[in-house]
Design a protein around this motif. Sequence first.
Motif, mmCIF file in Angstrom:
data_model
loop_
_atom_site.group_PDB
_atom_site.id
_atom_site.type_symbol
_atom_site.label_atom_id
_atom_site.label_comp_id
_atom_site.label_asym_id
_atom_site.label_seq_id
_atom_site.Cartn_x
_atom_site.Cartn_y
_atom_site.Cartn_z
ATOM 1 N N LEU A 135 0.817 -1.220 0.000
ATOM 2 C CA LEU A 135 0.000 0.000 0.000
ATOM 3 C C LEU A 135 0.852 1.271 0.000
ATOM 4 C CD1 LEU A 135 -2.536 -1.083 2.775
ATOM 5 C CD2 LEU A 135 -3.008 -0.996 0.316
ATOM 6 N N SER A 139 1.193 4.885 -2.855
ATOM 7 C CA SER A 139 0.542 6.004 -2.160
ATOM 8 C C SER A 139 1.509 7.158 -1.967
ATOM 9 C CB SER A 139 0.013 5.523 -0.806
ATOM 10 O OG SER A 139 -0.894 4.453 -0.959
ATOM 11 N N ALA A 151 -6.462 6.013 -4.506
ATOM 12 C CA ALA A 151 -7.069 4.706 -4.215
ATOM 13 C C ALA A 151 -6.471 3.621 -5.104
ATOM 14 C CB ALA A 151 -8.579 4.783 -4.400
ATOM 15 N N TYR A 152 -6.324 3.920 -6.393
ATOM 16 C CA TYR A 152 -5.737 2.949 -7.318
ATOM 17 C C TYR A 152 -4.285 2.674 -6.979
ATOM 18 C CZ TYR A 152 -3.835 1.060 -11.658
ATOM 19 O OH TYR A 152 -3.185 0.291 -12.583
ATOM 20 N N LEU A 155 -4.375 0.565 -3.523
ATOM 21 C CA LEU A 155 -5.070 -0.716 -3.426
ATOM 22 C C LEU A 155 -4.665 -1.717 -4.507
ATOM 23 C CD1 LEU A 155 -8.668 0.490 -2.505
ATOM 24 C CD2 LEU A 155 -6.887 -0.369 -0.988
ATOM 25 N N ALA A 158 -1.583 -3.876 -3.627
ATOM 26 C CA ALA A 158 -1.882 -4.810 -2.539
ATOM 27 C C ALA A 158 -2.721 -5.978 -3.039
ATOM 28 C CB ALA A 158 -2.602 -4.075 -1.410
ATOM 29 N N CYS A 159 -3.753 -5.665 -3.836
ATOM 30 C CA CYS A 159 -4.601 -6.737 -4.381
ATOM 31 C C CYS A 159 -3.812 -7.620 -5.343
ATOM 32 C CB CYS A 159 -5.813 -6.133 -5.084
ATOM 33 S SG CYS A 159 -6.943 -5.256 -3.988
#
Length: 383
Positions: A135, A139, A151-152, A155, A158-159
Motif C-alpha cells: 500500500l 501512495s 485509491a488505485y 489498493l 496490494a490486491c
Amino acid sequence: MDNGAGLTSFRRYTWWAVPGTVVCVLVLAYGSWALDGDVPLWARAPVVPALGVHAVAAAVLLGGAMEDRTPVLRPLAGWLVTACLAAAALAVLPLARHNYGLWAVAPAVTVAIVAVYLSAAGRRWLIGGAVVLALVPGSAVNLVAGDEELAYAALFPACLTAFTVWTVLGPLWAWRIAGRLDRARRLEAELAVKDERLRFASELHDIQGHHLQVIALKSELASRLAEGDPARAAAEMREVRELCADALRDTRAVVRGYRRTTLDGEITNATRVLAAAGIDARTELESAARLDDPARQLLGLVMREATTNVLRHSHALHAEVEFRVTGGQARLRIGNDGADPPDATHDGTGLAGLGERLRATGGELTWERDGERFVVTATLPLR
C-alpha cells in the motif's frame, strides 16, 4: 506405463501453470512497457536485462519448489538474491514514471516465490506483511506527485500481491498433495506384499513350530532309551516318523493354499494391483457360481497372467475385465489400451502354456493386438 499414476502429466501441467505462466506474465507486462515509445530510454533500457534476470531466477526457484522432496531454499539462495535485486529494479523504474499498476508485478512474484519455501506460519506473516507494505510505495509517490489516483495507487498493488501469491501457491499445493498421495499409494502396495509374506510366515511357523518341538523332544527321549529300553525307543521313533509325515502334509497344505488361484480372488486382486499401479480397471462380471473348481482355478491363472502382462509389458492407463456365462460357455476377457510394440514385448510363453491347458479341457485362449490395444480372451465349456 506411467508408474507415477499420471504424475508425469500433472507435473508438466503444473510447470506450465506456475513457472511458465509467471515468466509469460513478466515478459508481457514489462516487455510492453519497455517497447513503449512514450517512456524515456533511460527508464526502458535497464528493464530488459532486469526482466531477463528475474524471469530466469523465477523459473529456477519455482522449478526447485516442484521437487518431490520438501523444497529447501538454501541451495538456491543465490537465485533468490538475484531475483530480489532484479525485482527492485523492475519496481523502481515504473514507479518513477508513476505507473502504479506495473511496478508491483515483479515484487509480487518474488513474494510468492519466497512464500513457497517457508513454513505455514512464516508464509502467513510474509504474505500479510507484503500486502500491507504494497500500500505504501504507490501512495507515497502519488501524494508527492499530486496525482488524483490515490485509491488505485494504494489498493491495486496490494490486491495484485495477494492474487499473485494465491495463483502461485494453489497449483504448487495441489502438486505436493498429489505427490504425497502417490507415495502413500506406493507404500500401501509395498505393505500389502509384506503383509502377505508375514501371513505366510506366520502360518508356516504355527504349523511347523509345534511339530518340530515335539520331534526334537521325542528324538532326545529315544536316544536316551536306545540302550536301556530299545522297544520303547523304537516306538518313540515311529511316532517321530508319523510326526514328520504330518509336518510334511501340513506344509504342503499351506503351500497349496498359498498358491491356489480362483477367478473371483484373482479378479479382486487384479483390480487392486492395477489401481495401485495407476491403471483405471473397469469390470463387468457375472456370477461364477456355475463353474466348477478346476475351471475357476484355470481362469484365475489366466487372469493372473494377463494382469502380470499389463503391469510388465504395457504403459496402459485403462483396463477392462469382463466375465460372462452364455451359451454353455464361460468367457473371460481382459483388455488394456497401452501395449508395448511387438518387438519390445515378451515371447508369450505364459499365455501359450495356458492356452494348451485350456485346449486340453475343451476351451480356448486367444490374444490379439490392434495398435496399442491388447485383448486376451479365454473360453471354457460349462461342466
